[in-house]
Design an enzyme around this catalytic site. Structure first.
Site, PDB file in Angstrom:
ATOM      1  N   GLY A  46       0.830  -1.192   0.000  1.00 44.02           N
ATOM      2  CA  GLY A  46       0.000   0.000   0.000  1.00 44.02           C
ATOM      3  C   GLY A  46       0.864   1.242   0.000  1.00 44.02           C
ATOM      4  CD  GLN A  51       3.342   5.905   2.721  1.00 41.52           C
ATOM      5  OE1 GLN A  51       2.363   5.374   2.212  1.00 41.52           O
ATOM      6  NE2 GLN A  51       4.320   5.203   3.272  1.00 41.52           N
ATOM      7  CB  CYS A  94       5.219   2.230   7.380  1.00 42.92           C
ATOM      8  SG  CYS A  94       4.658   3.702   6.504  1.00 42.92           S
ATOM      9  CG  LEU A  95       6.620   1.078   1.298  1.00 47.29           C
ATOM     10  CD1 LEU A  95       5.995   1.398  -0.051  1.00 47.29           C
ATOM     11  CD2 LEU A  95       7.761   0.082   1.132  1.00 47.29           C
ATOM     12  CG  HIS A 136      -0.671   1.090   7.455  1.00 46.28           C
ATOM     13  ND1 HIS A 136       0.311   0.610   8.304  1.00 46.28           N
ATOM     14  CD2 HIS A 136      -0.028   1.957   6.611  1.00 46.28           C
ATOM     15  CE1 HIS A 136       1.473   1.164   7.979  1.00 46.28           C
ATOM     16  NE2 HIS A 136       1.299   1.987   6.948  1.00 46.28           N
ATOM     17  CD  GLU A 137      -1.259   2.370   2.856  1.00 43.61           C
ATOM     18  OE1 GLU A 137      -0.847   3.543   2.697  1.00 43.61           O
ATOM     19  OE2 GLU A 137      -0.481   1.436   3.134  1.00 43.61           O
ATOM     20  CG  HIS A 140       0.138   6.677   5.576  1.00 43.52           C
ATOM     21  ND1 HIS A 140       1.308   7.187   6.092  1.00 43.52           N
ATOM     22  CD2 HIS A 140       0.376   5.358   5.376  1.00 43.52           C
ATOM     23  CE1 HIS A 140       2.206   6.215   6.208  1.00 43.52           C
ATOM     24  NE2 HIS A 140       1.662   5.090   5.780  1.00 43.52           N
TER      25      HIS A 140
HETATM   26 NI    NI Z   1       2.570   3.188   5.746  1.00 42.91          NI
END
Ligand code: NI
Length: 169
Positions: A46, A51, A94-95, A136-137, A140
């Site tokens: 995701g 991000q 998380c990226l 989670h997304e 963000h």
């Molecule tokens: Ni993330």
């Protein structure tokens, strides 16, 4: 189609509230494509617009494990309309916070609504990794990260670890 640079915690743009998308125009479509390309190139399940430095309410996800066929979902103006009482513990990463994974407890199932790239309203019931990923997304877009769910002492330890990792980069 461009692979964008993924912002790393504690970049302030990751901590901002993102704004609702009123009109799904070519700019939004370009953002969606960039998110998809960047997510796949980073091997993520995701990726949310903040991000890549864009504080708008859009994210992409693909939680299909190891399938040849890519089946991503583009999610615009997402909402969780109801959540199950049953909880699920999932080890999240998380990226934007590389090398850190921690267990996070969230509702196991969620009913969600969002708009697709054509502006159609979609409603779905999600469970498993899809439910975790959606929540989670969505976080963000509200400037919230999975480490915010950890107890204060744990979060402080993790922050320290991230600082050290960032210095090495
Ligand atoms: Ni993330």
């Amino acid at each position: 189609m461009t692979i964008k640079k993924i912002l790393m915690y504690p970049d302030p743009r990751l901590l901002k509230q993102s704004v609702k998308i009123d009109k799904i125009d070519t700019k939004i479509k370009a953002i969606a494509e960039d998110l998809v390309d960047t997510m796949y190139s980073a091997d993520g399940v995701g990726l949310a617009a903040p991000q890549i430095g864009i504080n708008k309410r859009i994210f992409v996800m693909d939680c299909n494990d190891g399938q040849e066929q890519k089946e991503y979902v583009i999610v615009i103006n997402p909402e969780v309309t109801s959540s199950s009482e049953e909880l699920n513990t999932h080890k999240e990463g998380c990226l934007s916070i590389p090398e850190i994974t921690e267990e996070v407890v969230r509702p196991e199932k969620v009913n969600v609504s969002y708009q697709d790239l054509s502006g159609n309203l979609k409603t779905k019931q999600l469970d498993g990794l899809w439910a975790t990923c959606f929540q989670h997304e969505l976080d963000h877009l509200n400037g919230k990260l999975f480490i915010d769910y950890l107890r204060p002492i744990k979060k402080a330890l993790i922050k320290n670890k991230i600082k050290k990792l960032n210095k090495k980069r």
